[in-house]
Design an enzyme around this catalytic site. Structure first.
Site, PDB file in Angstrom:
ATOM      1  N   ARG A  72      60.980  57.724  26.891  1.00 36.80           N
ATOM      2  CA  ARG A  72      60.160  58.524  25.978  1.00 36.80           C
ATOM      3  C   ARG A  72      60.835  58.555  24.607  1.00 36.80           C
ATOM      4  NH1 ARG A  72      59.639  60.613  31.040  1.00 36.80           N
ATOM      5  NH2 ARG A  72      57.711  61.671  31.654  1.00 36.80           N
ATOM      6  N   HIS A  75      62.220  63.608  24.268  1.00 37.26           N
ATOM      7  CA  HIS A  75      62.198  64.186  25.627  1.00 37.26           C
ATOM      8  C   HIS A  75      62.495  63.113  26.690  1.00 37.26           C
ATOM      9  CE1 HIS A  75      60.403  68.133  24.455  1.00 37.26           C
ATOM     10  NE2 HIS A  75      59.894  67.422  23.481  1.00 37.26           N
ATOM     11  N   ARG A 112      57.889  69.167  34.343  1.00 42.85           N
ATOM     12  CA  ARG A 112      59.034  68.392  33.884  1.00 42.85           C
ATOM     13  C   ARG A 112      59.724  69.148  32.759  1.00 42.85           C
ATOM     14  NH1 ARG A 112      60.325  64.445  30.031  1.00 42.85           N
ATOM     15  NH2 ARG A 112      61.948  63.004  30.704  1.00 42.85           N
ATOM     16  N   ASN A 148      57.538  74.131  25.052  1.00 44.91           N
ATOM     17  CA  ASN A 148      58.990  74.131  24.884  1.00 44.91           C
ATOM     18  C   ASN A 148      59.551  75.488  25.292  1.00 44.91           C
ATOM     19  OD1 ASN A 148      59.307  71.514  23.883  1.00 44.91           O
ATOM     20  ND2 ASN A 148      59.102  72.130  21.751  1.00 44.91           N
ATOM     21  N   PHE A 161      56.138  64.660  11.791  1.00 47.16           N
ATOM     22  CA  PHE A 161      56.874  64.543  13.057  1.00 47.16           C
ATOM     23  C   PHE A 161      57.776  63.312  13.112  1.00 47.16           C
ATOM     24  CE2 PHE A 161      57.173  63.656  17.691  1.00 47.16           C
ATOM     25  CZ  PHE A 161      57.810  64.822  18.078  1.00 47.16           C
ATOM     26  N   HIS A 339      49.902  65.358  28.218  1.00 46.15           N
ATOM     27  CA  HIS A 339      49.108  65.223  26.989  1.00 46.15           C
ATOM     28  C   HIS A 339      48.439  66.567  26.693  1.00 46.15           C
ATOM     29  CE1 HIS A 339      46.357  63.982  24.026  1.00 46.15           C
ATOM     30  NE2 HIS A 339      45.405  63.473  24.777  1.00 46.15           N
ATOM     31  N   ARG A 358      49.163  66.159  17.611  1.00 42.82           N
ATOM     32  CA  ARG A 358      49.661  65.877  18.960  1.00 42.82           C
ATOM     33  C   ARG A 358      48.556  65.264  19.811  1.00 42.82           C
ATOM     34  NH1 ARG A 358      52.380  70.933  21.699  1.00 42.82           N
ATOM     35  NH2 ARG A 358      53.343  69.373  23.032  1.00 42.82           N
ATOM     36  N   TYR A 362      50.099  61.777  22.064  1.00 40.20           N
ATOM     37  CA  TYR A 362      50.518  61.716  23.472  1.00 40.20           C
ATOM     38  C   TYR A 362      49.809  60.634  24.258  1.00 40.20           C
ATOM     39  CZ  TYR A 362      53.311  65.901  22.809  1.00 40.20           C
ATOM     40  OH  TYR A 362      54.255  66.790  22.369  1.00 40.20           O
ATOM     41  N   ARG A 369      54.824  53.275  26.703  1.00 45.43           N
ATOM     42  CA  ARG A 369      55.795  53.685  27.729  1.00 45.43           C
ATOM     43  C   ARG A 369      55.381  53.168  29.111  1.00 45.43           C
ATOM     44  NH1 ARG A 369      57.473  57.979  30.657  1.00 45.43           N
ATOM     45  NH2 ARG A 369      55.542  59.149  30.625  1.00 45.43           N
TER      46      ARG A 369
HETATM   47 FE1  HDD Z   1      55.930  66.511  21.787  1.00 46.63          FE
HETATM   48  C1  HDD Z   1      56.832  64.584  24.431  1.00 46.63           C
HETATM   49  C2  HDD Z   1      56.577  69.336  23.612  1.00 46.63           C
HETATM   50  C3  HDD Z   1      55.354  68.432  18.998  1.00 46.63           C
HETATM   51  C4  HDD Z   1      54.791  63.816  20.195  1.00 46.63           C
HETATM   52  N1  HDD Z   1      56.593  66.875  23.639  1.00 46.63           N
HETATM   53  C5  HDD Z   1      56.913  65.957  24.592  1.00 46.63           C
HETATM   54  C6  HDD Z   1      57.339  66.600  25.795  1.00 46.63           C
HETATM   55  C7  HDD Z   1      57.268  67.941  25.561  1.00 46.63           C
HETATM   56  C8  HDD Z   1      56.796  68.115  24.213  1.00 46.63           C
HETATM   57  C9  HDD Z   1      57.604  69.041  26.538  1.00 46.63           C
HETATM   58  C10 HDD Z   1      57.795  65.904  27.055  1.00 46.63           C
HETATM   59  C11 HDD Z   1      56.709  65.757  28.073  1.00 46.63           C
HETATM   60  C12 HDD Z   1      57.265  65.135  29.312  1.00 46.63           C
HETATM   61  O1  HDD Z   1      58.078  65.783  29.993  1.00 46.63           O
HETATM   62  O2  HDD Z   1      56.886  63.992  29.592  1.00 46.63           O
HETATM   63  N2  HDD Z   1      56.047  68.481  21.370  1.00 46.63           N
HETATM   64  C13 HDD Z   1      56.216  69.486  22.285  1.00 46.63           C
HETATM   65  C14 HDD Z   1      55.950  70.748  21.645  1.00 46.63           C
HETATM   66  C15 HDD Z   1      55.633  70.500  20.348  1.00 46.63           C
HETATM   67  C16 HDD Z   1      55.664  69.069  20.172  1.00 46.63           C
HETATM   68  C17 HDD Z   1      56.012  72.096  22.336  1.00 46.63           C
HETATM   69  C18 HDD Z   1      55.253  71.446  19.259  1.00 46.63           C
HETATM   70  C19 HDD Z   1      54.618  72.527  19.448  1.00 46.63           C
HETATM   71  N3  HDD Z   1      55.247  66.189  19.931  1.00 46.63           N
HETATM   72  C20 HDD Z   1      55.035  67.111  18.932  1.00 46.63           C
HETATM   73  C21 HDD Z   1      54.386  66.480  17.801  1.00 46.63           C
HETATM   74  C22 HDD Z   1      54.195  65.175  18.147  1.00 46.63           C
HETATM   75  C23 HDD Z   1      54.753  65.006  19.478  1.00 46.63           C
HETATM   76  C24 HDD Z   1      53.972  67.178  16.525  1.00 46.63           C
HETATM   77  C25 HDD Z   1      53.564  64.060  17.386  1.00 46.63           C
HETATM   78  C26 HDD Z   1      52.608  64.208  16.523  1.00 46.63           C
HETATM   79  N4  HDD Z   1      55.922  64.541  22.207  1.00 46.63           N
HETATM   80  C27 HDD Z   1      55.356  63.610  21.403  1.00 46.63           C
HETATM   81  C28 HDD Z   1      55.365  62.225  22.004  1.00 46.63           C
HETATM   82  C29 HDD Z   1      55.987  62.481  23.414  1.00 46.63           C
HETATM   83  C30 HDD Z   1      56.304  63.957  23.364  1.00 46.63           C
HETATM   84  C31 HDD Z   1      55.990  61.189  21.156  1.00 46.63           C
HETATM   85  C32 HDD Z   1      57.150  61.612  23.854  1.00 46.63           C
HETATM   86  C33 HDD Z   1      56.842  61.216  25.280  1.00 46.63           C
HETATM   87  C34 HDD Z   1      55.499  61.671  25.520  1.00 46.63           C
HETATM   88  O3  HDD Z   1      55.015  62.296  24.396  1.00 46.63           O
HETATM   89  O4  HDD Z   1      54.842  61.507  26.523  1.00 46.63           O
HETATM   90  O5  HDD Z   1      54.084  61.716  22.088  1.00 46.63           O
END
Ligand code: HDD
Length: 712
Positions: A72, A75, A112, A148, A161, A339, A358, A362, A369
């Site tokens: 990822r 995370h 997770r 989170n 981001f 997602h 977001r 996702y 991935r």
């Molecule tokens: Fe995110 C993963 C939580 C903002 C883009 N995010 C990811 C995971 C968590 C969060 C818990 C791991 C999920 C897992 O266990 O597979 N993220 C948050 C929270 C945010 C946040 C609580 C703000 C409130 N995230 C955020 C933004 C973006 C992303 C603004 C992009 C615009 N996040 C991602 C991602 C990930 C991710 C890149 C990496 C792996 C995945 O999604 O599946 O898309």
């Protein structure tokens, strides 16, 4: 405690279809051909070259060569578990979501937990935000609450981001440092981004070094929307409240755990579930009527703001229990795809610009991935609700769709699959009225960046405030540019002058006399900079008790780990009594000695050591007990590792308990039995164990830090 076997949930029954055990089975190729020799490649003579035709070798090596998938992007490191969610009462008045309607209904979940910054193999105990992602396998489809352990976010708009993540990840020229924010690029970015100040205060607090995933709160962060059967919307913020309270380790301890057991949180979650002390959280909601949207001194759409619990109480509406470890880390924990856009009827989005972004990211990320738009067919990701649509093909398609029609409308397929009416559970988006110009802009209601950072800081206990000062001093101390120090101190003056002064003193920079206008580099060209200037505002309330971990639940020692230090000659009755008192509270005991094997007690009985001073460390325990027995005490008193073990636990402010005749050992340590809280000595065994258990439940005696007696 004996492990309880949970009744299989519908999701487990579904997963069982793809779960395989090789017990009593022949070894085969992927084509099912039985293998007779798995040790030698096919060769031209036993000393000759290997032959290309060796399909068994080639298949084995081909698969191995492609075992890894991209981690990822954030995370990457995490741990997962199965369980269920059950509401306490029907929430039908505010949401038509079926899984929140019936208190007799359990919905399977997969959760997770993760760190954000580090790679897959990084340490669990990094100072970092923790991900708290919950997949609900509801009868109406998948609902993912991707949250989170911190209720706000660094930035207000998803556009930023990638910049945020690039700044915090290891620096691009040398890929250093791993799993930490303590470096130049992150603080360069943050010092130019005043909107991050609230989240930064949380990230510098002990919330960022949890004792356990099981002892963290979780937050949906954004304001979401509930929608009831009449189509009425209500704003909602989601919370997870851990039944064990919210607890952290000490920073020095976190750094040491990272060395002695980088899997600390993963192991802790696994062991708690294996031992039957199932992690539990209550789901809480803060509800705000649509009419009240503008009655707050902050914008409900701004993800850098909380709604203080004193303003809108958190209603606890159900409980989540994690009761089963995954069978296979890769198939489940690694391949699970969350997602925020996975919602069910009764839940909807708001226009929070971070959430909106977001919703794209996702889904998109799963393609790089997991490699296919069919990732939803993986066993861990597929819903228990039936899936029928006209999407077809793509890499690794599992479903075998019958029939000739894959389009709609059709008559050849009888019009199937057909659209659902609202009354049949069809999803319809909340018809929010929007009447606006298309602009790239930020609302003026998003420009207070400091008031809630101040509220957070002022709500902390003195020990927690000191930890925040220490964390800023550590992190910024790793930054090699004085102008970044100065910019950060300038921003901190807007949060709290004393905080800024204390951090500035540790960094050796001056505090600006007049609070400077914070620099905000996040201003678009051609925009009016005035509009983007942070606006000073008064915190909505002065203090919020809910923000301090000091006020958390301290009424249980369930699942805590206690070390008993023993040597030959130890008192069996002390060990037995204390062990049974601790076990009765569902906590765990490990006997630590200078070697493994049998320990002969004072009355010639035998005990078995679980760990040695070489294979374990005090930082892996919540508390320490030293039983009596003259010979054992004298041996430990002569053992430098035993003394270090005790001193270190003492430095980390843990509960310590010493039996009656342990004075020769105590005198070798830094402990002052008269003056130190959380140190229990001697006396009647029943009373001693009662006081010890109470002290362990109290978690830490931070006041000991005021007199730092123990060198690191
Ligand atoms: Fe995110 C993963 C939580 C903002 C883009 N995010 C990811 C995971 C968590 C969060 C818990 C791991 C999920 C897992 O266990 O597979 N993220 C948050 C929270 C945010 C946040 C609580 C703000 C409130 N995230 C955020 C933004 C973006 C992303 C603004 C992009 C615009 N996040 C991602 C991602 C990930 C991710 C890149 C990496 C792996 C995945 O999604 O599946 O898309």
């Amino acid at each position: 405690m004996a492990k309880k076997t949970p009744t299989p949930t519908p999701k487990q029954i579904d997963l069982d279809k793809d779960t395989r055990s090789s017990t009593d089975q022949f070894l085969t190729t992927n084509q099912g051909v039985r293998i007779q020799d798995n040790q030698n490649t096919l060769k031209a003579g036993d000393r000759g070259p290997s032959l290309l035709e060796d399909f068994i070798f080639r298949e084995k090596m081909f698969h191995f060569d492609h075992e890894r998938i991209p981690e990822r992007v954030v995370h990457a490191r995490g741990a997962g578990a199965h369980g269920y969610f059950q509401p306490y009462q029907s929430m039908a008045a505010v949401t038509k979501a079926g899984f929140l309607a019936d208190p007799d209904k359990q919905t399977p979940v997969f959760v997770r937990f993760s760190t954000v910054v580090g790679s897959r193999g990084s340490t669990d105990l990094a100072r970092d935000v923790r991900g708290f992602a919950v997949k609900f396998y509801t009868d109406e489809g998948i609902f993912d609450l991707v949250g989170n352990n911190i209720p706000v976010f660094f930035i207000q708009d998803a556009m930023k981001f990638p910049d945020l993540v690039h700044s915090i990840k290891p620096e691009p020229h040398n890929e250093i440092p791993q799993a930490t924010a303590a470096h130049n690029t992150f603080w360069d970015f943050i010092s130019l981004m005043p909107e991050s100040m609230h989240m930064i205060l949380w990230a510098m607090s002990d919330r960022a070094i949890p004792r356990s995933y099981r002892m963290m709160e979780g937050f949906g962060v954004h304001t979401f929307r509930f929608v009831n059967a009449d189509g009425k919307g209500t704003f909602v913020k989601f919370h997870w409240k851990p039944m064990l309270g919210v607890h952290a380790v000490a920073w020095d301890e976190a750094q040491k755990i990272s060395g002695v057991d980088p899997d600390f949180h993963r192991r802790d979650l696994w062991e708690a579930i294996e031992s039957g002390v199932f992690p539990e959280w209550e789901l809480g909601v803060q509800l705000v009527a649509e009419e009240d949207e503008h009655n707050f001194p902050f914008d409900l759409l701004d993800p850098t703001k909380i709604i203080p619990e004193e303003m809108v109480p958190v209603q606890r509406i159900g409980k989540m229990v994690l009761n089963r470890n995954p069978d296979n880390f890769f198939a489940e924990t690694e391949q699970v795809a969350f997602h925020p856009g996975h919602i069910v009827p009764g839940i909807d989005f708001t226009n929070d610009p971070l959430l909106q972004g977001r919703l794209f990211s996702y889904l998109d990320t799963q393609l790089s991935r997991l490699g296919s738009p069919n990732f939803h067919e993986l066993p861990i990701n597929r819903p228990v609700a039936p899936v029928h649509n006209n999407q077809r093909d793509g890499h690794m398609r599992h479903t075998i769709n019958r029939g000739t029609t894959s389009y709609q409308p059709n008559s050849l397929g009888g019009g199937c699959p057909y659209q659902a009416m609202l009354s049949e559970g069809g999803f319809s988006s909340y018809p929010e009225r929007i009447d606006a110009h298309k602009v790239r802009d930020r609302s003026a209601s998003f420009s207070d960046h400091f008031s809630q950072a101040s509220l957070f800081y002022h709500s902390q206990s003195p020990a927690e405030q000191q930890h925040i000062i220490d964390a800023f001093s550590f992190e910024l101390g790793k930054v090699t540019y004085p102008h970044i120090h100065e910019r950060m101190v300038g921003l901190l003056t807007q949060v709290d002058e004393d905080l800024a002064r204390a951090v500035a003193a540790n960094l050796g920079v001056a505090v600006p006399h007049e609070p400077e206008k914070p620099m905000n580099a996040g201003v678009p060209t051609d925009a009016d900079p005035e509009k983007y200037e942070p606006k000073a505002a008064k915190p909505p309330i002065d203090k919020s008790a809910a923000l301090s971990m000091e006020n958390t639940a301290k009424n249980t020692i369930a699942s805590r780990k206690i070390a008993f230090l023993v040597a030959d000659g130890v008192s069996l009755s002390d060990v037995k009594h204390m062990k049974s008192a601790i076990k009765a509270e569902n906590a765990t005991v490990e006997l630590v000695a200078s070697r493994l094997g049998a320990i002969t007690t004072s009355d010639e009985e035998s005990l078995s050591a679980d760990k040695t001073f070489m294979t374990t460390a005090s930082v892996l325990y919540d508390a320490i007990y030293v039983p009596g027995g003259e010979k054992s005490v004298i041996t430990l008193a002569a053992h430098a590792d035993a003394i270090h073990f005790i001193n270190e636990a003492y430095r980390h402010c843990k509960a310590l308990c010493f039996s009656n005749d342990t004075a020769p050992l105590i005198s070798k340590t830094f402990i002052d039995v008269q003056g130190d809280s959380g140190v229990i000595t001697g006396g009647n065994m029943q009373e001693t164990s009662r006081r010890f258990i109470q002290a362990i439940a109290g978690h830490r005696f931070w006041q000991r830090e005021l007199v730092r007696k123990v060198p690191a």
